[in-house]
Motif scaffolding. Structure first.
Motif, PDB file in Angstrom:
ATOM      1  N   ASP A  38       0.839  -1.214   0.000  1.00  0.00           N
ATOM      2  CA  ASP A  38       0.000   0.000   0.000  1.00  0.00           C
ATOM      3  C   ASP A  38       0.867   1.256   0.000  1.00  0.00           C
ATOM      4  OD1 ASP A  38      -2.296  -1.542  -0.016  1.00  0.00           O
ATOM      5  OD2 ASP A  38      -2.761  -1.220   2.110  1.00  0.00           O
ATOM      6  N   HIS A  39       1.921   1.239   0.799  1.00  0.00           N
ATOM      7  CA  HIS A  39       2.817   2.399   0.890  1.00  0.00           C
ATOM      8  C   HIS A  39       3.611   2.572  -0.405  1.00  0.00           C
ATOM      9  CE1 HIS A  39       5.506   5.349   2.756  1.00  0.00           C
ATOM     10  NE2 HIS A  39       6.476   4.725   2.111  1.00  0.00           N
ATOM     11  N   ARG A  65       3.614   5.325  -4.881  1.00  0.00           N
ATOM     12  CA  ARG A  65       4.639   6.190  -5.472  1.00  0.00           C
ATOM     13  C   ARG A  65       4.508   6.202  -6.992  1.00  0.00           C
ATOM     14  NH1 ARG A  65       4.230   6.650  -0.921  1.00  0.00           N
ATOM     15  NH2 ARG A  65       5.775   7.304   0.612  1.00  0.00           N
ATOM     16  N   TRP A 100       9.282   3.030   4.127  1.00  0.00           N
ATOM     17  CA  TRP A 100       8.281   2.281   4.897  1.00  0.00           C
ATOM     18  C   TRP A 100       8.954   1.554   6.061  1.00  0.00           C
ATOM     19  CZ3 TRP A 100       7.303  -2.877   6.065  1.00  0.00           C
ATOM     20  CH2 TRP A 100       6.055  -3.132   6.645  1.00  0.00           C
ATOM     21  N   THR A 110       9.444   3.900   8.923  1.00  0.00           N
ATOM     22  CA  THR A 110       8.199   4.098   9.681  1.00  0.00           C
ATOM     23  C   THR A 110       7.959   2.916  10.613  1.00  0.00           C
ATOM     24  OG1 THR A 110       7.270   5.414   7.890  1.00  0.00           O
ATOM     25  CG2 THR A 110       5.709   4.477   9.466  1.00  0.00           C
TER      26      THR A 110
END
Length: 195
Positions: free
Chosen positions: A71-72, A76, A89, A92
């Motif tokens: 998803d992350h 892009r 990611w 994070t």
């Protein structure tokens, strides 16, 4: 009385928190029972053995982890940005106060030698991640060998961040990935000549 799905969800949520937070071998079924609020009898009806509970914990974590990463990254706009977004990611993830490294590496370290099923779940998770990176590399039109190099950077960052308790290895791995992306394949894959 809790219905089957609610009881199962509570058990798995409790197991994930305990197994990931304390380690699989340190947590008994009674601790899972207590944390979930599901009776021991019902717990064993849902998961007849601790190993079955561990395997389901790993399967669910794998699906959630892969989905969150995709998803992350997939948001892009360019193939190159998707590759470096993997490391953003990871940063994070490493920044989460409850980060304890990779649940699959941890479980493999604890049980891989005695549970072929746990070892296989760990291998499956890593292969899926590596295959995902290979897809990103192919979409960027880069040589296939780059995927393995990126995987090693990511895996090293995952372990180093857990050991040192800092998210910084994700940035270091991202910088190294950028260098690899900028280096021509012929230079990157060259073997040093012997003296």
């Amino acid at each position: 009385m809790l219905d089957h799905e609610t009881a199962r969800t509570r058990v798995l949520e409790a197991a994930e928190e305990l197994f990931y937070g304390r380690g699989v071998q340190a947590v008994g079924m009674d601790a899972v029972r207590h944390a979930s609020g599901v009776s021991l009898k019902r717990l064993y009806q849902l998961f007849p053995s601790k190993e079955e509970l561990v395997l389901e914990f790993l399967r669910q974590r794998d699906a959630r982890w892969q989905r969150a990463l995709a998803d992350h990254v997939d948001a892009r706009p360019t193939p190159e940005e998707r590759i470096t977004a993997v490391f953003d990611w990871l940063h994070t993830w490493f920044s989460d106060p409850g980060y304890r490294g990779c649940a699959f590496i941890n479980s493999f370290g604890e049980l891989g030698a005695v549970s072929p099923e746990v070892a296989e779940e760990a291998r499956h998770h890593k292969k899926t991640f590596h295959d995902y990176l290979a897809g990103l590399v192919a979409a960027a039109g880069r040589p296939a060998g780059l995927a393995g190099q990126l995987a090693l950077l990511a895996e090293g960052a995952i372990t180093t961040a857990a050991i040192f308790g800092t998210p910084e290895p994700a940035h270091q791995a991202r910088d190294a990935a950028l260098l690899l992306l900028r280096t021509p394949a012929s230079t990157r894959n060259a073997t040093p000549s012997s003296a």
